[in-house]
Design a protein around this motif. Structure first.
Motif, PDB file in Angstrom:
ATOM      1  N   ALA A  25       5.848  17.374  50.270  1.00 15.50           N
ATOM      2  CA  ALA A  25       7.150  16.941  50.892  1.00 15.50           C
ATOM      3  C   ALA A  25       7.704  18.025  51.993  1.00 15.50           C
ATOM      4  O   ALA A  25       6.973  19.155  52.102  1.00 15.50           O
ATOM      5  CB  ALA A  25       8.551  17.170  49.918  1.00 15.50           C
ATOM      6  N   SER A  56      10.064  13.142  51.669  1.00 16.65           N
ATOM      7  CA  SER A  56       8.752  12.588  51.479  1.00 16.65           C
ATOM      8  C   SER A  56       8.225  12.675  52.944  1.00 16.65           C
ATOM      9  O   SER A  56       8.819  12.835  53.966  1.00 16.65           O
ATOM     10  CB  SER A  56       8.456  11.163  51.069  1.00 16.65           C
ATOM     11  OG  SER A  56       9.232  10.372  51.902  1.00 16.65           O
ATOM     12  N   VAL A  63      11.744  13.834  46.925  1.00 13.90           N
ATOM     13  CA  VAL A  63      10.685  14.265  46.044  1.00 13.90           C
ATOM     14  C   VAL A  63      11.130  15.375  45.287  1.00 13.90           C
ATOM     15  O   VAL A  63      11.150  16.396  46.061  1.00 13.90           O
ATOM     16  CB  VAL A  63       9.054  14.654  46.877  1.00 13.90           C
ATOM     17  CG1 VAL A  63       8.096  14.980  45.815  1.00 13.90           C
ATOM     18  CG2 VAL A  63       8.893  13.436  47.474  1.00 13.90           C
TER      19      VAL A  63
END
Length: 96
Positions: A25, A56, A63
Motif C-alpha cells: 500500500a 492500494s 489496505v
C-alpha cells in the motif's frame, strides 16, 4: 543530519509499506523530530504518526495492516540502517 534522518525514515516506511509481501500500500506519514532524550541529552530521533494501513497501488481501496502489528520492526530497522548509510555516504561524496 536531521534532514537525512527524516528522509531515510520516510523512505524506509514507504518502501516496506509498498512491498506486497508486507502491506502492498501507499502510506501516509507525519514525522516529528526530537533532538533530546528524556534525560535531556542530545538524542536525535523521529516519532511517526502513521494510519493503520494505506491506499492500494491502484488507489482504488484501503489496505488495512494486520491487527498484531503495523510492519515488522526487524525488517524496518535493517532497511533503515542500510539506507541511512547509503544516503550519508552519498551526501559526504557530494559535499567534499
Amino acid at each position: 543530519m536531521y534532514g537525512l534522518l527524516l528522509k531515510t525514515a520516510a523512505e524506509t516506511l514507504l518502501t516496506i509499506g509498498a512491498d506486497v509481501k508486507r502491506l502492498g500500500a501507499k502510506l501516509g506519514v507525519t514525522f516529528v523530530l526530537h533532538t533530546w532524550g528524556s534525560t535531556m541529552t542530545h538524542h536525535p530521533h523521529v516519532h511517526g504518526i502513521v494510519p493503520g494501513g494505506g491506499l492500494s497501488a491502484d488507489g482504488e481501496h484501503w489496505v488495512s495492516c494486520k491487527s498484531e502489528f503495523f510492519l515488522p520492526v526487524r525488517v524496518l530497522s535493517r532497511l533503515f540502517r542500510r539506507l541511512y548509510l547509503e544516503n550519508y555516504l552519498r551526501h559526504v561524496k557530494v559535499t567534499h
